[in-house]
Design an enzyme around this catalytic site. Structure first.
Site, PDB file in Angstrom:
ATOM      1  N   ARG A  92       0.590  -0.977  -0.225  1.00  0.00           N
ATOM      2  CA  ARG A  92      -0.216  -0.143  -0.080  1.00  0.00           C
ATOM      3  C   ARG A  92       0.884   0.884  -0.456  1.00  0.00           C
ATOM      4  NH1 ARG A  92      -0.804   5.055   2.314  1.00  0.00           N
ATOM      5  NH2 ARG A  92      -0.649   4.036   4.552  1.00  0.00           N
ATOM      6  N   CYS A  95       4.518   9.555  -0.040  1.00  0.00           N
ATOM      7  CA  CYS A  95       3.232  10.259   0.384  1.00  0.00           C
ATOM      8  C   CYS A  95       2.482  10.846  -0.740  1.00  0.00           C
ATOM      9  CB  CYS A  95       2.650  10.403   1.046  1.00  0.00           C
ATOM     10  SG  CYS A  95       0.769  11.631   1.463  1.00  0.00           S
ATOM     11  N   ASN A 151      10.172   4.521   2.422  1.00  0.00           N
ATOM     12  CA  ASN A 151       9.725   4.581   3.868  1.00  0.00           C
ATOM     13  C   ASN A 151      11.176   4.003   4.285  1.00  0.00           C
ATOM     14  OD1 ASN A 151       6.800   4.113   4.686  1.00  0.00           O
ATOM     15  ND2 ASN A 151       7.277   3.699   2.591  1.00  0.00           N
TER      16      ASN A 151
END
Length: 303
Positions: free
Chosen positions: A14, A241, A250
Site C-alpha cells: 500500500r 505520500c 519508507n
C-alpha cells in the site's frame, strides 16, 4: 542476550506502491503479499480504500483481497480515510483497518480534504462503527514530526491530537514521520510524551518512519529503545505520500530486520526469504530500490 520480540508491519503493498508511477497489476500485488507471508511477515498493509482518481495505484483493493488465501486475513490491514472507505472495507473479509489523522491543517486538507477537527470527528465515527463490526482499528497520526506545508510541528500540537485519538480507544496508535524529518532526539522525546498520554489504557504504540533524510533506521532504533515493539517498514524502502512533496521512501524492511536481528531482537522472520521479494520489486521498477541489504548481502554469509 535476547531482547523483546519486534513486530514489523509490512506496508509495501500500500504505502510502498501508492506513489510509484509504474503500474502494478492485481497479480503483481498478490505475488508481493504472498512473498511477504512466505518470509514470515504477518501484519501486512495490503490495500487502500481511497478514491481511485486520487490514488490510481490503489484502485483494485477488492480484487487484491479476492485473490488472497484465507490465512492472509489474520494480519491483513486495509487503509480507510473516510466512512465510504469503511463501507467498502466492511464488505470484505478484512479484520483490521487503519485510519489516518494528520496533525496540521494544510496537510489535512491536502490529504483528506478536511480540517483536523473534522477529520477527528470522522475518525471517531469510523472507529466506533469498525469496533461494532468487530474490526481491529488502528489510527496513524501523520506529520507527527514535521509538515511539508507548515514546517515544524510542536510537541503541544502533536500531543493535543494524540489525546483526542487516545480517547477513541483504538487498539493501536501509530506515530508517523511522514516526510522523514525526525532525528533520534525527537523520537525519544515524542514517544515518551505519547506513552505518558496513553498510560493505563489498552492501546499499543507503533512507529512509522520515512528515510527521506537518511535518518529512518536511527529513528527506528530510538523508538525500540523507548519500548516500541511494532514498526512499519516497506520492502526495498519504496514508497511515499502522494500529497507530501519529496516525501520519498519508507525504511527498508530488510535493512531494518538486519539491524534488529544483529542487535539481538527476535523477529520470527526469514530474512533471506525477503531477498527474492525485493528482487520482484527491483525488476518491476525502473530504478534500483533504495534498500541496501540485498546489494551487500547477509553477514555472515549463509553457509
Amino acid at each position: 542476550m535476547s531482547q523483546q520480540p519486534i513486530e514489523i508491519v509490512e506496508v509495501s503493498p500500500r504505502d510502498g506502491l501508492q506513489n510509484e508511477a509504474t503500474a502494478f497489476s492485481t497479480e503483481d500485488k498478490v505475488a508481493l503479499i504472498e512473498g511477504c507471508l512466505s518470509a514470515g511477515l504477518r501484519r501486512i498493509e495490503v490495500c487502500s480504500f481511497v478514491n481511485p482518481k486520487r490514488v490510481p495505484q490503489m484502485a483494485d483493493a477488492e480484487a487484491v483481497l479476492a485473490h488472497l488465501r484465507p490465512e492472509a486475513f489474520d494480519g491483513a490491514i486495509g487503509l480507510v480515510l473516510n466512512e465510504r472507505g469503511l463501507d467498502r472495507a466492511l464488505a470484505t473479509p478484512l479484520e483490521e483497518i487503519n485510519y489516518v489523522v494528520v496533525v496540521t491543517e494544510t496537510f489535512s486538507q491536502k490529504n483528506q480534504g478536511m480540517s483536523v477537527e473534522a477529520n477527528l470527528s470522522v475518525a471517531r465515527a469510523v472507529t466506533r462503527r469498525a469496533k461494532e463490526a468487530g474490526l481491529r482499528t488502528s489510527i496513524t497520526i501523520s506529520a507527527a514530526f514535521g509538515c511539508p506545508y507548515e514546517g515544524e510541528v510542536s510537541v503541544d500540537q502533536l500531543y493535543k491530537v494524540i489525546r483526542q485519538v487516545a480517547d477513541m480507544e483504538p487498539f493501536e496508535i501509530a506515530i508517523a514521520d511522514t516526510i522523514g524529518v525526525a532525528v533520534p532526539r525527537d523520537v525519544h522525546e515524542r514517544i515518551t510524551g505519547a506513552q505518558q498520554i496513553i498510560d493505563g489504557r489498552p492501546i499499543k504504540l507503533r512507529c512509522h518512519f520515512h528515510n527521506t533524510r537518511n535518518t529512518g533506521l536511527a529513528n527506528a532504533m530510538a523508538a525500540v529503545e523507548e519500548g516500541i515493539t511494532t514498526l512499519d517498514a516497506s520492502l526495498g524502502g519504496i514508497g511515499g505520500c502522494p500529497f507530501a512533496p519529496n516525501a520519498t521512501g519508507n525504511i527498508p524492511t530488510e535493512d531494518l530486520a538486519y539491524m534488529l536481528d544483529r542487535s539481538g531482537y527476535e523477529l520470527n522472520l526469514n530474512l533471506a526469504a525477503l531477498f527474492p521479494v525485493v528482487d520482484l520489486l527491483s525488476h518491476k521498477l525502473p530504478k534500483p530500490v533504495p534498500g541496501l541489504l540485498t546489494r551487500a548481502g547477509l553477514f555472515p554469509p549463509p553457509a
